[in-house]
Motif scaffolding. Structure first.
Motif, short mmCIF file in Angstrom:
data_model
loop_
_atom_site.label_atom_id
_atom_site.label_comp_id
_atom_site.label_asym_id
_atom_site.label_seq_id
_atom_site.Cartn_x
_atom_site.Cartn_y
_atom_site.Cartn_z
N GLU A 16 0.83 -1.20 0.00
CA GLU A 16 0.00 0.00 0.00
C GLU A 16 0.87 1.26 0.00
N LEU A 17 1.96 1.23 0.80
CA LEU A 17 2.87 2.37 0.82
C LEU A 17 3.52 2.57 -0.54
N GLN A 18 3.84 1.47 -1.22
CA GLN A 18 4.45 1.57 -2.54
C GLN A 18 3.47 2.19 -3.55
N ARG A 19 2.16 1.79 -3.46
CA ARG A 19 1.14 2.36 -4.35
C ARG A 19 0.97 3.86 -4.10
N LEU A 20 0.95 4.25 -2.80
CA LEU A 20 0.84 5.66 -2.47
C LEU A 20 2.04 6.44 -2.99
N LYS A 21 3.21 5.83 -2.91
CA LYS A 21 4.40 6.51 -3.41
C LYS A 21 4.29 6.75 -4.92
N GLU A 22 3.75 5.75 -5.69
CA GLU A 22 3.59 5.93 -7.13
C GLU A 22 2.61 7.05 -7.43
N GLN A 23 1.51 7.12 -6.63
CA GLN A 23 0.53 8.19 -6.84
C GLN A 23 1.14 9.56 -6.55
N VAL A 24 1.95 9.64 -5.48
CA VAL A 24 2.51 10.95 -5.14
C VAL A 24 3.49 11.40 -6.22
N LEU A 79 1.27 12.78 -8.89
CA LEU A 79 0.71 14.07 -8.47
C LEU A 79 1.76 15.17 -8.47
N GLN A 80 3.00 14.82 -8.18
CA GLN A 80 4.07 15.82 -8.24
C GLN A 80 4.26 16.31 -9.67
N ALA A 81 4.19 15.38 -10.64
CA ALA A 81 4.32 15.79 -12.04
C ALA A 81 3.14 16.68 -12.44
N GLU A 82 1.90 16.28 -12.01
CA GLU A 82 0.71 17.08 -12.30
C GLU A 82 0.79 18.43 -11.62
N GLU A 83 1.36 18.47 -10.40
CA GLU A 83 1.50 19.73 -9.67
C GLU A 83 2.40 20.69 -10.45
N ALA A 84 3.48 20.19 -11.01
CA ALA A 84 4.37 21.04 -11.81
C ALA A 84 3.66 21.57 -13.04
N ASP A 140 -7.30 19.35 -8.05
CA ASP A 140 -7.65 19.48 -6.64
C ASP A 140 -8.45 18.29 -6.17
N HIS A 141 -9.33 17.79 -7.05
CA HIS A 141 -10.13 16.62 -6.69
C HIS A 141 -9.24 15.38 -6.50
N GLN A 142 -8.28 15.19 -7.42
CA GLN A 142 -7.37 14.06 -7.31
C GLN A 142 -6.54 14.16 -6.02
N LEU A 143 -6.07 15.39 -5.71
CA LEU A 143 -5.26 15.60 -4.51
C LEU A 143 -6.08 15.33 -3.25
N THR A 160 3.16 18.78 2.43
CA THR A 160 3.35 18.95 0.98
C THR A 160 3.64 17.60 0.34
N LEU A 161 3.48 17.58 -1.02
CA LEU A 161 3.74 16.32 -1.73
C LEU A 161 5.18 15.88 -1.55
N ALA A 162 6.10 16.83 -1.56
CA ALA A 162 7.52 16.46 -1.39
C ALA A 162 7.75 15.87 -0.01
N ALA A 163 7.13 16.49 1.04
CA ALA A 163 7.28 15.96 2.39
C ALA A 163 6.61 14.60 2.52
N VAL A 164 5.43 14.44 1.88
CA VAL A 164 4.75 13.14 1.90
C VAL A 164 5.61 12.07 1.26
N ARG A 165 6.23 12.43 0.12
CA ARG A 165 7.08 11.45 -0.56
C ARG A 165 8.26 11.04 0.33
N THR A 166 8.85 12.04 1.01
CA THR A 166 9.96 11.72 1.92
C THR A 166 9.50 10.81 3.05
N LYS A 167 8.33 11.11 3.63
CA LYS A 167 7.82 10.28 4.72
C LYS A 167 7.53 8.87 4.23
#
Length: 830
Positions: free
Chosen positions: A314-322, A325-330, A495-498, A513-520
């Motif tokens: 599950e953590l690996q799936r969340l990491k792929e989503q983040v 989302l980071q690419a979409e955020e840019a 925003d809905h996806q986030l 933030t997405l960067a902090a979430v990815r680090t965690k």
């Protein structure tokens, strides 16, 4: 005595440092400046006091420069009991305290009782030596060894030595063979001078025959008194000797009368039982350590899911989503920047116009509008031709309004634009109504069509002649509005996806933030993998601990049974009873040793003579009586001397020359004074000789034993090349295996050092029953090769059976040998 541990609060370069001396022999390695000499000085200073800092000792205090603490403590074992000796900064060698295992505390007096006759100088002369002592081996003499032996070989020898020193000082204050300023030296010199003067002045000697008879009588009386004095002096010396031996005799009587019965266990059995106790305690400790480790492993939670309940997939799936989302955020960031530009352009377009902007016309609608607008000017031209030119005033109004309108648009001034439009429109409407009556029907029809077209497409708020001109702005306005709408929809979708993604995250990560979430998430994934590895390691460790515990239990049961078997022979059942048994056994052995020690210092003649007195008071009475008789004889001799000298003076006074009479009188007085001084000086010398003979007799049986022990050690160190050591009065000789004799000066440096070490360690071994202290060696084997060093270490292990051995060295070759060392350099790095 055995030093078990040391703690340095502050001493030289060491501060707040602990040392463990459980190994025996204890080898301590450290290069130069590592603190070896400082540590050795600390051990001696705690036992015997800090240096006073005066004279040559001003650099021997080791006062630390980096801390205010000065001193430390030693945990020592003496006769099976532990004591903590602590010394801190203070007067007269520092403030010392002694604490036993029961918590009882004492001071300097208790320390003196523990050390016995041992002081710093005696300890350093017997139990401590280094390379400097070895280099001076050719200066050894028999007298130094004899003096050390006397100090430890006889009970109360320290007090006897003090008495010798006192007598020697008093004798030296009277006379020295080569002195000039001492009283007896000066008097003898003056007496010789007076004799020379008298011999020169004596030319005639008359009328003295009448006094010769008295002179002869006094001389006979003097000889009789001197003969009686010679008889009384041995008696007085014997009584003084008995008075010195009375404390020893009293202790011998007490210990001899209470001599204990034989022991039930041998020394070997006691040692075996103590070793089994130690091994049993160590096994129990190891069991506790393993059990505590098992408990920690069982209660240790996994490290992976402390912050997140999700599984690793599950953590690996969340990491792929983040990541997505980071690419979409840019992308949204760049699109927002573009939307801001579009909004600025749209605002600029709307600002040019003061009415809502309609939708742009299509191509067909533009063509239709162009057709309508083309018809109207032609009609106007015909009309104008038929009616003539416009008035000059109307033209000025139209041109002026149009110019103001253009200026307002360019300057973005709404007020000016409005005035220009109103002026132009009013002029046109004026001309329109003025000429309305002259227009044909077709013109009226076209105007209605244009107005209807404007109403249909929302252009009625703008002049008809601008409808085609503003189509470019209308088209751009529509496109910008459409792009902004699309950007807004994209932002809403992101925003809905986030929001959906944040709902899937743990509460602790939802506001990051997405960067902090990815680090965690990366941290959680890493913790999860580490937890898997920890579980595997713990499983293997538990299996290993279980096997070790099983083996420890077997060893413990075996040792416990062996210990109980020895306990049964002693009639005890547990460790406490065995400890009490050892205490009783030690007391019995001490009484037996004390009785033997006191008995060795008393000859059969001494015991017989002392038995004639019921107590010390009776002996002191006899001694006082003998002294009184001796004093009376000395007084008689002195008085007789004076009478003789007076007679001689009276005879000499008959000589007419008065100078001779005065010189004879002066010499007579000086002779009487010299006689008293000689008597006093001889009394001190005789007392010193008697004490030395008594000490030598008390330790005579030790000396051959020391030489025999030293010969064994010397043979071991030299691989039996030398078999005998001969100490004469002036020098030391050794006998080689082929019976060839060598002086110490003829030996090589290494062999001479081996001889010195053999003598020192032989002394320590033989005297261990009287004084058992740690042997401290400071870099004593520098000139030894590896073979000699191996032999030396083997000898130290043998010495360690009776005495603790602490060996300091800076030779890193010691690391190549199979021995356990304490590395001071590694200790400092820690």
């Amino acid at each position: 005595m055995k030093i078990k541990k040391a703690h340095i609060d502050g001493f030289g370069k060491w501060h707040d440092q602990d040392f463990d001396f459980t190994a025996n022999p204890q080898i301590i390695y450290g290069p130069n400046e590592a603190g070896k000499t400082t540590l050795m000085a600390f051990l001696v200073s705690i036992l015997f006091g800090f240096a006073d800092g005066r004279g040559k000792n001003r650099f021997a205090q080791y006062i630390p420069k980096t801390t205010s603490s000065y001193g430390g403590s030693l945990l020592v074992e003496i006769n099976g009991h532990d004591y903590v000796i602590k010394r801190q900064r203070g007067r007269n060698g520092g403030k010392v305290s002694v604490t036993d295992s029961q918590g009882r505390q004492g001071g300097e007096q208790e320390l003196e009782q523990l050390l016995g006759p041992m002081d710093r100088s005696l300890y350093q002369a017997l139990f401590s030596f280094g390379q400097r002592d070895l280099t001076a081996v050719d200066e050894l003499n028999r007298d130094e060894w004899q003096q050390h032996l006397q100090q430890l070989g006889a009970v109360g020898s320290a007090q006897w030595d003090q008495l010798i020193n006192q007598y020697q000082k008093q004798a030296d204050h009277l006379y020295k063979p080569r002195g000039r300023k001492w009283p007896l030296n000066q008097d003898l010199h003056q007496y010789a001078n007076l004799t020379d003067k008298i011999n020169q002045a004596r030319g005639k000697f008359h009328r003295y025959q009448d006094l010769q008879a008295d002179l002869k009588t006094n001389k006979a009386k003097l000889r009789q008194a001197q003969a009686e004095l010679q008889k009384q002096q041995p008696l007085l010396q014997k009584l003084e000797h008995l008075q010195q031996l009375w404390p020893v005799y009293h202790e011998w009587q007490s210990s001899h009368q209470t001599r204990p019965l034989a022991n039930y266990l041998t020394d070997q059995q006691v040692t075996m039982a103590q070793e089994l106790q130690v091994r049993e305690k160590e096994l129990r400790r190891q069991q506790q350590v393993y059990q505590q480790r098992l408990a920690r492993i069982d209660h240790q939670p996994p490290q992976a899911t402390k912050h997140s309940p999700q599984s690793i997939p599950e953590l690996q799936r969340l990491k792929e989503q983040v990541v997505e989302l980071q690419a979409e955020e840019a992308l949204q960031h760049r699109q927002q920047t573009q939307a801001n530009q579009w909004q600025q352009e749209l605002t600029a377009i709307k600002t040019r116009y003061h009415h809502p902007l309609p939708a742009p016309l299509t191509s067909q609608e533009k063509a239709e509008l162009a057709r309508l607008l083309n018809v109207q000017p032609l009609s106007r031209a015909n009309t104008n031709q038929s009616n003539g030119d416009l008035s000059r005033t109307a033209m000025i109004g139209i041109v002026g309004g149009f110019v103001l309108f253009i200026i307002g648009l360019l300057a973005n001034a709404t007020f000016i634009t409005a005035i220009g439009a109103i002026a132009a429109f009013a002029t046109v409407m004026y001309l329109y109504y003025q000429r309305q009556g002259n227009h044909p029907t077709s013109v009226t029809t076209d105007s209605q069509a244009i107005m209807a077209f404007g109403q249909k497409h929302g252009l009625q708020d703008f002049p008809p002649d601008q409808w085609l001109l503003i189509q470019g702005d209308l088209q751009q306005n529509a496109e910008l509005a459409a792009q902004l709408q699309t950007a807004k929809q994209d932002q809403q979708r992101y925003d809905h996806q986030l929001a959906i993604f944040n709902q899937q995250l743990p509460p602790a990560l939802q506001n990051l933030t997405l960067a902090a979430v990815r680090t965690k998430l990366d941290d959680l994934l890493e913790q999860g993998q580490q937890a898997r590895q920890d579980i595997q390691v713990n499983t293997r460790e538990k299996a290993t601990i279980a096997n070790n515990l099983a083996q420890l239990n077997q060893d413990y049961n075996k040792i416990h049974q062996q210990k109980l078997a020895i306990y049964q022979q002693a009639g005890v059942h547990d460790d406490n009873q065995f400890t009490q048994y050892l205490a009783n056994r030690s007391v019995a052995q001490s009484q037996a040793l004390a009785s033997d020690a006191y008995g060795q210092q008393l000859t059969a003649e001494d015991r017989q003579a002392l038995a004639a007195y019921a107590n010390s008071d009776e002996l002191m009475t006899a001694l006082a009586k003998a002294r009184h008789q001796l004093d009376q004889l000395n007084l008689t001799i002195s008085h007789t001397h004076e009478e003789i000298q007076k007679g001689k003076v009276e005879i000499d006074s008959l000589v007419k020359d008065g100078t001779l009479s005065n010189l004879e009188q002066e010499r007579a007085n000086l002779a009487a004074k010299i006689w008293r001084e000689v008597q006093e000086w001889l009394r001190y010398q005789l007392a010193i000789q008697w004490v030395n003979k008594a000490l030598a007799g008390a330790s005579a049986d030790r000396y051959p034993a020391i030489i025999r022990q030293a010969e064994q050690y010397f043979a071991l160190l030299t691989d039996h090349r030398y078999s005998q050591i001969d100490l004469t009065a002036d020098e030391i000789k050794v006998v080689r295996r082929d019976q060839e004799v060598f002086l110490v000066e003829e030996l090589s440096q290494g062999t001479a050092e081996q001889l010195y070490i053999a003598l020192r360690l032989g002394f320590v071994t033989v005297m261990s029953d009287q004084a058992n202290f740690p042997v401290i060696i400071d870099d004593g084997f520098v000139n030894f090769d590896n073979v000699r060093r191996q032999r030396m270490l083997a000898l130290l292990e043998k010495i360690a059976e009776k005495n603790q051995v602490i060996y300091f060295t800076a030779d890193d070759r010691i690391k190549d040998l199979d021995v356990k060392i304490l590395d001071l350099q590694a200790l400092k790095r820690e």
